[in-house]
Every structure is written in structure tokens, then in C-alpha cells.
Design a protein around this motif. Sequence first.
Motif, PDB file in Angstrom:
ATOM      1  N   LEU A1235      18.952 -20.165  26.083  1.00  0.00           N
ATOM      2  CA  LEU A1235      19.799 -21.331  26.320  1.00  0.00           C
ATOM      3  C   LEU A1235      19.281 -22.550  25.563  1.00  0.00           C
ATOM      4  CD1 LEU A1235      20.586 -21.016  30.155  1.00  0.00           C
ATOM      5  CD2 LEU A1235      22.129 -20.589  28.232  1.00  0.00           C
ATOM      6  N   ARG A1236      17.974 -22.687  25.495  1.00  0.00           N
ATOM      7  CA  ARG A1236      17.417 -23.824  24.755  1.00  0.00           C
ATOM      8  C   ARG A1236      17.663 -23.681  23.252  1.00  0.00           C
ATOM      9  NH1 ARG A1236      11.423 -24.725  27.093  1.00  0.00           N
ATOM     10  NH2 ARG A1236      11.547 -26.484  25.635  1.00  0.00           N
ATOM     11  N   ILE A1237      17.638 -22.437  22.760  1.00  0.00           N
ATOM     12  CA  ILE A1237      17.959 -22.233  21.337  1.00  0.00           C
ATOM     13  C   ILE A1237      19.440 -22.537  21.085  1.00  0.00           C
ATOM     14  CG2 ILE A1237      18.087 -20.509  19.494  1.00  0.00           C
ATOM     15  CD1 ILE A1237      15.658 -19.147  20.727  1.00  0.00           C
ATOM     16  N   LEU A1238      20.277 -22.144  22.050  1.00  0.00           N
ATOM     17  CA  LEU A1238      21.720 -22.373  21.886  1.00  0.00           C
ATOM     18  C   LEU A1238      22.076 -23.858  21.869  1.00  0.00           C
ATOM     19  CD1 LEU A1238      23.207 -19.541  24.161  1.00  0.00           C
ATOM     20  CD2 LEU A1238      23.287 -19.686  21.663  1.00  0.00           C
ATOM     21  N   ARG A1239      21.214 -24.694  22.461  1.00  0.00           N
ATOM     22  CA  ARG A1239      21.502 -26.129  22.421  1.00  0.00           C
ATOM     23  C   ARG A1239      21.531 -26.662  20.992  1.00  0.00           C
ATOM     24  NH1 ARG A1239      18.317 -30.309  25.817  1.00  0.00           N
ATOM     25  NH2 ARG A1239      20.012 -31.580  24.913  1.00  0.00           N
ATOM     26  N   MET A1240      20.807 -25.991  20.079  1.00  0.00           N
ATOM     27  CA  MET A1240      20.799 -26.435  18.675  1.00  0.00           C
ATOM     28  C   MET A1240      21.958 -25.822  17.892  1.00  0.00           C
ATOM     29  SD  MET A1240      16.716 -26.333  17.819  1.00  0.00           S
ATOM     30  CE  MET A1240      16.582 -24.592  18.107  1.00  0.00           C
ATOM     31  N   ARG A1241      22.728 -24.940  18.542  1.00  0.00           N
ATOM     32  CA  ARG A1241      23.867 -24.325  17.861  1.00  0.00           C
ATOM     33  C   ARG A1241      25.141 -25.106  18.222  1.00  0.00           C
ATOM     34  NH1 ARG A1241      22.309 -18.946  16.532  1.00  0.00           N
ATOM     35  NH2 ARG A1241      20.048 -19.057  16.213  1.00  0.00           N
ATOM     36  N   PRO A1242      26.090 -25.180  17.323  1.00  0.00           N
ATOM     37  CA  PRO A1242      27.338 -25.907  17.618  1.00  0.00           C
ATOM     38  C   PRO A1242      28.230 -25.123  18.579  1.00  0.00           C
ATOM     39  CG  PRO A1242      27.465 -24.905  15.444  1.00  0.00           C
ATOM     40  CD  PRO A1242      26.056 -24.675  15.921  1.00  0.00           C
ATOM     41  N   ASN A1243      29.019 -25.868  19.326  1.00  0.00           N
ATOM     42  CA  ASN A1243      30.036 -25.314  20.233  1.00  0.00           C
ATOM     43  C   ASN A1243      29.439 -24.396  21.320  1.00  0.00           C
ATOM     44  OD1 ASN A1243      32.035 -26.590  18.603  1.00  0.00           O
ATOM     45  ND2 ASN A1243      32.043 -24.809  17.210  1.00  0.00           N
ATOM     46  N   THR A1244      28.308 -24.774  21.841  1.00  0.00           N
ATOM     47  CA  THR A1244      27.661 -23.951  22.890  1.00  0.00           C
ATOM     48  C   THR A1244      27.498 -24.713  24.205  1.00  0.00           C
ATOM     49  OG1 THR A1244      25.466 -24.615  22.099  1.00  0.00           O
ATOM     50  CG2 THR A1244      26.406 -22.562  21.219  1.00  0.00           C
ATOM     51  N   SER A1245      27.890 -25.945  24.234  1.00  0.00           N
ATOM     52  CA  SER A1245      27.634 -26.747  25.436  1.00  0.00           C
ATOM     53  C   SER A1245      28.378 -26.192  26.644  1.00  0.00           C
ATOM     54  CB  SER A1245      28.034 -28.201  25.194  1.00  0.00           C
ATOM     55  OG  SER A1245      29.394 -28.285  24.807  1.00  0.00           O
ATOM     56  N   ASP A1246      29.651 -25.729  26.431  1.00  0.00           N
ATOM     57  CA  ASP A1246      30.380 -25.168  27.568  1.00  0.00           C
ATOM     58  C   ASP A1246      29.727 -23.906  28.105  1.00  0.00           C
ATOM     59  OD1 ASP A1246      32.190 -27.208  27.280  1.00  0.00           O
ATOM     60  OD2 ASP A1246      33.615 -26.032  26.070  1.00  0.00           O
ATOM     61  N   PHE A1247      29.242 -23.073  27.205  1.00  0.00           N
ATOM     62  CA  PHE A1247      28.562 -21.838  27.639  1.00  0.00           C
ATOM     63  C   PHE A1247      27.293 -22.176  28.422  1.00  0.00           C
ATOM     64  CE2 PHE A1247      25.314 -18.605  26.902  1.00  0.00           C
ATOM     65  CZ  PHE A1247      25.939 -17.479  27.416  1.00  0.00           C
ATOM     66  N   ILE A1248      26.551 -23.148  27.939  1.00  0.00           N
ATOM     67  CA  ILE A1248      25.301 -23.523  28.629  1.00  0.00           C
ATOM     68  C   ILE A1248      25.602 -24.091  30.010  1.00  0.00           C
ATOM     69  CG2 ILE A1248      23.307 -25.056  28.544  1.00  0.00           C
ATOM     70  CD1 ILE A1248      23.412 -24.845  25.480  1.00  0.00           C
ATOM     71  N   ALA A1249      26.619 -24.978  30.081  1.00  0.00           N
ATOM     72  CA  ALA A1249      26.971 -25.547  31.377  1.00  0.00           C
ATOM     73  C   ALA A1249      27.461 -24.472  32.335  1.00  0.00           C
ATOM     74  CB  ALA A1249      28.028 -26.629  31.188  1.00  0.00           C
ATOM     75  N   GLN A1250      28.229 -23.522  31.817  1.00  0.00           N
ATOM     76  CA  GLN A1250      28.729 -22.447  32.660  1.00  0.00           C
ATOM     77  C   GLN A1250      27.585 -21.602  33.208  1.00  0.00           C
ATOM     78  OE1 GLN A1250      31.232 -19.700  30.591  1.00  0.00           O
ATOM     79  NE2 GLN A1250      31.889 -18.617  32.445  1.00  0.00           N
ATOM     80  N   GLN A1251      26.607 -21.275  32.357  1.00  0.00           N
ATOM     81  CA  GLN A1251      25.470 -20.451  32.802  1.00  0.00           C
ATOM     82  C   GLN A1251      24.630 -21.186  33.841  1.00  0.00           C
ATOM     83  OE1 GLN A1251      24.897 -17.212  32.023  1.00  0.00           O
ATOM     84  NE2 GLN A1251      26.899 -17.367  31.006  1.00  0.00           N
ATOM     85  N   LEU A1252      24.441 -22.462  33.633  1.00  0.00           N
ATOM     86  CA  LEU A1252      23.655 -23.226  34.609  1.00  0.00           C
ATOM     87  C   LEU A1252      24.388 -23.321  35.931  1.00  0.00           C
ATOM     88  CD1 LEU A1252      22.242 -26.130  32.370  1.00  0.00           C
ATOM     89  CD2 LEU A1252      21.080 -24.065  33.148  1.00  0.00           C
ATOM     90  N   GLN A1253      25.731 -23.438  35.868  1.00  0.00           N
ATOM     91  CA  GLN A1253      26.511 -23.495  37.093  1.00  0.00           C
ATOM     92  C   GLN A1253      26.449 -22.165  37.837  1.00  0.00           C
ATOM     93  OE1 GLN A1253      30.583 -24.536  36.469  1.00  0.00           O
ATOM     94  NE2 GLN A1253      31.040 -24.707  38.673  1.00  0.00           N
ATOM     95  N   ILE A1254      26.517 -21.076  37.102  1.00  0.00           N
ATOM     96  CA  ILE A1254      26.423 -19.744  37.730  1.00  0.00           C
ATOM     97  C   ILE A1254      25.060 -19.574  38.398  1.00  0.00           C
ATOM     98  CG2 ILE A1254      26.323 -17.278  37.249  1.00  0.00           C
ATOM     99  CD1 ILE A1254      28.430 -17.753  35.060  1.00  0.00           C
TER     100      ILE A1254
END
Length: 1291
Positions: A1235-1254
Motif C-alpha cells: 500500500l505504501r508503494i502504491l501511494r507513489m503510483r497514480p490513480n491508487t488513492s481510491d484503492f488504498i482508501a478502500q483497503q484501509l476501510q475494509i
Amino acid sequence: MQPKAPVEPRDNGEVRESNRDSYYHTRLSDALSNSYYTISDVVKDLTRDGSKSVKFPERLLKALDTKMQNIAMGKEPGYTDQLTRRVIAVFWGNLGDPNTSRHIKENRKIEELILMFVTTATAALKKDPQLQQAGGEGWKIELNNQIALFVRMVHECLKTISHVPPELMTRMEMYTSKLVPQQYPSPAPEPVGTSRAPDPGPAFTPLRVENMPLVQTVAQLFGRTDQDVLKLINDNKAQWTEKAAMVDLKTCLKNINTGAAFPGRKEDFSNEAGYQHWRTLELAHLQQLTMVMVKFNSDLARTTPSEGSSRPESLYVDSRDSFEVVPSPSSRNPSVSSSRYSLALPDSESPADGEGSDHFTFIPPNPKKYYKRLLEICIQYDLAAMVSLPEDQEVSLGILSPRHLEVLNECALRWRIMHSYRVACFLDVIKYKYEREDVPIECIPEALQMVARATQELELDWWLAADLEYLAQTFAAIFNIFLGSLYHAVDNLATLKYDHVAPFVTVLEQIQESGLLDRYQVDVSARIQDFVDKIKVVAVHQYTDKMSELASQGGVNRALPLLLLTDYLEKQAKLLDKRFPEPLLGQADLVSLAMESQVPLFFSDLENARRALLEGSANQPTPDIPIEDIFALYRRTKTLVGMYKAFCPNADVDFDLVAYFEPYVHQWIINTDSKTAQWVNGAISADQFVADGPEGHSSSIVDLFESLRSPIDFVLDLKWPDEYQEARFFTAVSKTIARSIEQYCRTVEDLFMTEMFPRPPPEVPTSQKDAWINKAKQLAISGEKKVEPFNFTAGSCVKLNNIESARRLLDKMYARIDADRVASVLEKHGPPVPEKTARQRFLFTVKVIHAEGLVPLDSNPSAKLDTFVTLSDEHGNRLAKTRTIYETLDPRWEETFDLSVETSLWVMASVRDRALIGKHDVLGRGYLCLDPRRFGDFLAHDKWLELDTQGRILVRISMEGEKDDIQFHFGRAFRSLKRAESDMIRIFIDKMSPLIRHFLSRTAVQTLIKPSGGTTVIDYNKALGNVTALYRSAIGPSKSDVLIPLPQQDKAKAPPRGESGLTDVEIEQVIGPLFDYFETNLQVLNTSLSDATKEMVMTRVWKEILVVIEGLLIPPLSPIPSDMRPLSDKEVDIVFKWLKFMKDFFYAEGEGPVPLESLQNQKYSEIVSIRFYYDQTTDELMEECVRSMQQSLRAAPTMKKRAKTVYAQRNLGTIRDRKREKKEQKSDNNGEVILRILRMRPNTSDFIAQQLQIIDQIQSEQEKRSEARRGGSRAMRANSPLPPVPPLPSS
């Protein structure tokens, strides 16, 4: 009574040969006819009687030893012959042999003693040269003479001993008559040629008193002259004949066979066995006496027993004038009849009445009373004679002189007085004399010993019933007399010694052990109980007198008399116990009786003084009664209670020691608690913070713990009887210890912060180090933040060592108290929990972790913040404050605070930007409600506090009940030390972190990738080289410039280049100054820090390096998109090269400051895993993230862990256990890394927020299930209303 004929001495003159041969022939034939025949009779007596033969007294051996010694040394007038002395000397030596002496003492048979002498004399005489010249049979002639002398010597010794059995004296007289040969006159020399005239026979020798020693003794007793006695004998010689004596003996034999009253009959005994035993012995003794008389005169064999009035009257029916006693001139009592105990026979008794109603010549009408009268006269005479003796001359306790003993023995033999009556009579007379103070007390035990020996020879059941009753009456009288003496002897228990009462006790116990008093139903118990009551009365009087004496001394210290009284009672009890280890008479235990009487009185006086002692000890600051005296009184009283229980086990202790002294202990603990602040300040003010010893700590921590040990030692020394109350005392002391430790930690931390953040230096440099720092500042690139290396001092290290040493000392204190046992005692014996009338307090642990999304008040987009957080209550009172984190918009504080809460409390978290001048700017505020009802699961809860401006703060909250428990207090003390240690180590890291982040930065990576790039780029290596040179010039030359040496294979060839196109040397040179900085400070740390503290510091440095390396690769976890770009492969390669170099530096092939296990921790493994995921595509990362998260959630029942409670930190053992469990519970954080690596990738914020919510939803559901199993506390918290947010306090 006939006088003994003297033994004729040997003829040593010259005689003619014919006369000498005739003389020796006559002696030889007589010896053969007498000596051998008689010795064979002795052997027959020995084998016939066996073990039933009469044993001689033990005292005979001592008397015989003295007699033979005097004979051997020529001191006995009647034994001056050289041959006799030589034979006696040989036998005396043989008798001294241990084996022979032991055998004789065990058997005590007179026949064996005589036969032993015969054997010794035969061997000695055979070797005599004169006897050998006289002929081969000469020794046989002399043997008879030596045997006769020895028998006479033994007979004389027996006469000097009191209470010899009559049968033994009878047997000795028989042996004397058999062994003594006929005497022949020595032939006189005749002229040669003349014939010897026939022997006309022995001529009649007239009677002479001087030849009759017994008659002389009796004459002296009754004050008669030799002429009076001789006239009396001549006047009565017609009646006082051998035939009359034989008639007396035969009459006794007839009476025994016919059952007459004298000398004894069956009715006189209590059992048949006793009568038969007496009858057998009595008949044998009478027959032996008749045989002796018949041997001297064979005509006596035809004598018949008395036939009533045909016999002449007894010589004892004369006038009473014959018995008048003439006192000795030196007598202390001029008239014997003047005493209350008359020595004369009762007038009412007729001489013809009683036992001796038969007509005897030599036996009195009442033999026992006449014998007693004679005994009294002999003792009175000998006592009077002792007055004229020198004071230093020893006298016999038996009192009787040898000549009087001989008279008494002879009379007892002729009058048929049994030995049992003789010893009882002697004891009765001695008792009477003791009452008149005519004899000392030692004579009573001597008389009792005679009785004891008599009972050993003949058991009491076989005694004559009248003699046994007589002895019992005498015993009872003596018991009363001596018990009365003992009664008066205990009038002063304080000075009483066992020697004072030992004679009385010995006699009383001997009488008790005999059992005669019980047999005749003498009430001994009642008399002893009177004695016991007397002891109690004396003890009470003794106590009251002592108490009055001490109370009369006055003074304001009311505890002093009681203290002195306890000392007196304890000493007296120990003294009595030492002097009288055993109860007197088996019932009167002096120490027990004294304690039983005195200690309850002391308890009563102590109870009466309760109020006065409380008031006197409470007067502050100078109490009338020092508290030390109170506790001295407690210890003495506790000792008395213990002694009272030990000596009086059946008595009840009506005194509550615990309740009486408990208030004083609580008061002492309170007073001690008020002094702890002074102890802490005093210890720190006297400390120079210089290492004292190999452990590296200074004096303050030693002084403080010495002071803290004093209350522990105090409670331990009390040895409190109540286990539960002692546990409460230790709990109160542990609370005091926890407060002292917290104060010490705060004070030392303040001093530490002062050293770590000193005031700005003066404008003019004062040292080489300051000059180097100023020059280093000038080398910084324009527009960049200046990095100033910080060098640590020894004083800061010592302070950190103190905290570590305090943990070890506190753990020893925990073990000394045995806090776990104390806690179990409180849990087991504590009273039931009462109704909750007061609100319980709760301890909240609030950890301020980090903040994100902070916005500077300045509009400059590149501006950074120097932030810190304050926690305040509803009224604006500051509760806690973090340290300042410089130059970051995402600060991480990681600081923990404890807040004690009684009800719900709103806490305001304010994020502030530190300003150099003026007030600090408030960046935003967040609110947190600490409600015990909402944190009752005792789990750690992470809460994001949204600021009222922009950004948020992450805090971790846990709660536990605040208890007055020893483990809880020790846990708080350990937590204070641990936090102080962590905070100080964090300051160490904070001082190193800027330099670490400066060298381990993306800027440094870019410098290696792009060495030039326009006017803004400088030669970074050159600048670093200049900094290194300046730094080394400040600290001095180093022994090794290359900290991480190149491998051996790389020295001979050109350094290889990696994927980045750079060699390892080039990559390492960029961070070379950082190695220099570490090495320089390691020298200080190695010298000043202890081994354990140094490992902790360097481990934390390594963790900081890992955090910095991780920050170079990936951003922190957050749903907000990050502007951080991913590194290229070359840049990643450089970062991992730095990680390798740093690991090698800290490990140093096992000799570095950090062990390999700590280097390869979980964070290190996560960083290594970053490289695996770094180049994967976004879709691959998302798939792997979902798979990893699902796997992690299935493996763990809940993502939340139980909070680290105070109880889990109560000692070093529990702390180590928690660390071990934490290492064993390794969690898989690959999903978080992705997830921390994905923060540096574009268009991943929704996925990260969804995973944290789950994740949050799954955690919430798991918490609900877990809490449902614990009783639904979650539902209670959900239903509890949240209190409103309080208004903002006015600044």
C-alpha cells in the motif's frame, strides 16, 4: 561379747635346730588342717550361693584401698611385718587393674575378693627367699597367716561402714573363725643337752577392759569407767555366758519355725514372697552364728531353746539408771532430754511388752526401740565430738564414727534388727537432728542414699510392713519440711538460683520418685499446688514493685517505663529459664509461672497507656515520645508475647499486638513518604554525575536507593505477625518508592535536556570544537538547512546509566520484598470488596504517535514546521507536552503519557509551531474524550484526531484500573524508568538523526547519479571532504581512516562497478563522514555508557537508520496521495548499498555494538522485501495486496493487541517476557508495504482508501465478537452517551 585374741607376731630369733623343726612342723600341719580346708569352704559358699550371695557395699572398696595403701607405706601399726606389707602391696596393685576393679565392682562378692587375695598371696609367698630356705612347704605355713590378716583387715573396714547387712557381718565372723589358725607360743632357747619339759597348756588370763574395744566404746557412751564396767561384767558373768547367747539364737530359730512374733512372722509382711525370702535368709544367718559358737565350744551344741520362765531374765530389765547418758564436755546440747524429741524410751512402755516378750539374755524386750535409742546416743555423742575438731578437717556425712558403727552393727546382728529398719531409723534420727539444726542439710541426702541402696538390695514389697510404713512416715515428714523450706526460698525470684534450692529439690524429687507417698495416700499434689500459688504471688508482688519504681521516676516519655519494664521481664524470664531449665518437682516451672503472672499485668498496663502513647507520639515536630521508642516497645512486647506463648502454651493471650501498634506503623510510613522529596533532591544535589564504578552510574542513584531501602528494611525488621497487614505496609511503601522514582526521573530528565539543548554559545569561540562548528556552517549550500553534528558528553551518558542502574536496583528491591507473594497475600486474605461508595480512578495511557497534513501558517510552499504537541484539560491546564520535531510537515513524536482520570475527561491536543521569539503558533486543535466506559476492554485504540484547521494527529489510547496494589506501584515505577530511558535515548537519536537524514537522503543519491547539473550543483564530494577534514582536525587523527575496509580481492584490481555504474568505494565515500561521526561518538559511548545501555542506544540508532532508509524508498501509509516519486533502479541500488555498509559497520564481524539478531529485525526484513515489490506493476501490486491482507486477517483473530499494562512491567522478569512474546509474534506487513508503494503510483488513492476501510471494518467486527465473549462491554460503551465537547478555554 568376747575380745579378739591378738595374732602372734613371727619369731625371728635364733632357736635350736630341733625346736625349729618341731615348731615349723606344728605350724605346717595346722595350716594344712585349717587354711586349705577353709578356703575350699569359701569356694563352696561362692558356688552354692551364686548370684544370691550377700553383696558387700561399694564403699568397702574405697575403705579397703585406703587401708592397703597405708599398710604398704607402713602407716598401719598393726601391720608392720615386711612380708605382710609386701603381699598387701602386690594385691593392692592387682586390685588397681581396670579389668579386675570393674569385675569386683560388678559382682561385689566377698568370697571372690578373698579368693583373689589367696591367689595373689600364694604367688608372692612362693617367691620369698626366706620361706624357700625354711623348706619347700614354708610358704604354706605363712599363707594361713596372711589370709587371717587379710580377713581381719576386711572385717575392720566393714566395721567402719554404716548399715552393713547383718548377714554379711555374720559371714565374715564365720570366715574369721575358720581361717584364723591356732596360735602357738614361740619356743624359747634352751641350753644344750637339756630336755624340753611337757607343755602344761595355756594359763588363765584375767579379764581386762582394755582388751575389749567394744566394751570400752559402750562404757564411753554411757559415761562409765573401766572399773564400773568390769565390776558389772564380773557380777553377771554367771548369766552372761556363751550358753545364754546360744539359747537366744536357738530361741529365735524356734520362734521362726513356730510363727512367734519375734523375730518375725508371716503376718508382718505384705506378701508371701517377701516373707519366704526373709525366712530363708534369717534361718541361714542364725545357723551360721550357732556354727561359729559351736566351733569355739562344742558343748554348746547340746543347748536347747528357752522354755519360758526357766531362763534367766534379760540384762535389759535393770534400772533405768543404766541408760543415763553422760554428755560430752564439748556437747552443744547439755541435756539430751531437753529437746521436744526425747531420746529416752517412753515411760509408758514396759520392757516386757512388745516384740521381745520371750525371755532372752542378750536381746532387749523391744529391740527396735532400743536400737533407735542406741543410735540416737551414738549420733549425739559423735556430733558433740565434732565440735572440738579443726574447722578444716573433713568429717563424714554419715556422722557415726567407726567404733560406734561397729557397736551398732554388732547390736543389730545380735538383736536381729533387719537392715530395712536400720536405714529407716537412721533417716528418722537424721531428720530430727536436721530440724534442730544439729546436722547440715547434706546429711539428709546421705541418709536417703542409704535407703536407696537398701531398696536396690531388697525391693520394697519384700520389706517388713512396719518398716515400710515407718519409712513412708519419715519420707512424708521430710517432704513437708523440705517443701516448707522451698516455699520460703522463693520469696525473691530475682536473686533466686538453683544452688539455693538444689538440696531441697534433690531430696523432694528423690522422695517423690520412691512412690511411698502415693502408696500411703499422702496428698503431695495439694502441697505442691500451694508452692505453685506461692510462686505466682511472689511474681505479682515483684512486678508491682518494679512497675511502681519505674513509674515514680517521672518524665514526659510515657513509653520509657514500659520499655524498661519489658527489658526487665525479658531478662528475668531468660535468667529463670537458664537457672531452672526443668520444672521443680516436675510441676513448678518457675519461668512459666512468673510469665503467667506478670505478662498479663504488663498487657493491662500497656492497654491503660494506649491513649497517652498515641498523643505523646503525635506531637510534632518534636514529639514527647520518640517513634523509635514506640517501635522498640513493639519489638519487646512481641518478644514477650512469643515467650508467653512458649512458656504458657495453655494460657490465652488477651492482647491484640497487631491492633495496638498498627497506627504507629501507618504514621511512620506517612512521615517517611513526606521525606522522599528531600531524599531525591539531596541525592541529586550531591551528585557530580561522574561514573562511579564499572557499571557507569553515579552516586545519586546509589544514595537514593539506600534511602528507599530503609523503609523496606524497617517493615522487614518488624516481622509483623499479621501477614495481611504486613502486605498492606509493603504496598504503602511501594507507593512511596514509585513516587520517588518518578520524581528522580523527572529531575534527571530535566538535567539531561539542559545538557542536550544548551544555551547558545557566545559569539567568540571558546574551544576548538566550537571553531570547527562555525567553519562547518560556512560550508553549507546557500538555501539549505545547516546540519550541525552533536557530540555527546560523559555526563549525559552517566545520567542514562543511572536510569538503567535504577531498573536493576528496583528489580532487586522487588525481589527483596517478594512483591508477588505480597500480592497473593492481599488477594487471599483481603477483606471482601465493600460497596463502591467512592469513584474508582483509571489510568489512561496516551501515546502521541505522529501527525500528517499539517499546513504552515506561512504561505511559502517550501516552509517546514518545528512542531510539538500539548495536552490540556477542560480548564486549559497543561497535562503533558511532547518534544519538538524540527523541519517536517509529518512529524513523528512517539511519546507516551499517563493521565489519571476519575470520571470522563475531555483532553485538547494542540499542535504548535515553535517560535524563536514570542508565542508559539497554534497550528490546530483536536479533542479526545477519555471516558472509562468507552475503554473498558483494556485494548490499545488508535484514534485520528482531526484538527480544527487542517491535518490530523494519530494517538493510541489504552486504559487500566488504578489500584492501590504493590505490583501496580512497582509497575508504575518501572514504567517511569523505562519512559525516562526511552526519552533520553530518543534525544540521543534526535541529535544524531539530522546528520543521518542529511547523508542518507535522496539529495545524496541524486548527487551520485548527477554529479553536475548547472550553477546550483556543487562538488558534493569535495564539500564532504572539507567537512570531514575539519571534523577530524577537531577530534584529532583517527587510527583508521577507512572504517569499512575493502575486501582483499578488491585491493589488487580496479573497484567493480554496480548497476548504478558506481563502485562501492564511491558509494561509501558519500556517507564516509557519517561513519566518522559514529566512530567518534562511539569512543565516548564506549567509555561512558554501560554495556547494556550502549547496546540499547546503538540499537535505537540502527532502527533510526532503518526508518530513514525506508523513508527513502516508500512514503508512510495514508489514504492521501503522495507526491513522492519512486526511485530508479540505480538509486535503489545505492540505497541498499548504504544499508549493507551500515549493517557491516554496526556488526563489525561480531565485535560491533549491535548483535546480528537486532540488526536483522522485522523492519530490516520489510525493507529487504521492498526491493521485491518495487518494480512490479500496479495491478500486480493490488492483487498481491488483497491476497496478503486476507491472509493476515485469517491468521490473526484480531488486529488489535492488548495494551502494555502497568502490571506487565512490574519487574524485569515480566518486561523480558513481554519482549520475548513480541519477538515470537511476528506479523506479516507485506500488505502495508505494498500500500505504501502504491501511494507513489497514480490513480491508487481510491484503492488504498478502500483497503484501509475494509481493514477497519474487519477489525471492528472481530472486536465485537471478542467483546461478546467477554460479556458485552462493547455494547455498554456504545450505549453510553458521549459527553459534550467543553468550550475552548480562554488563553
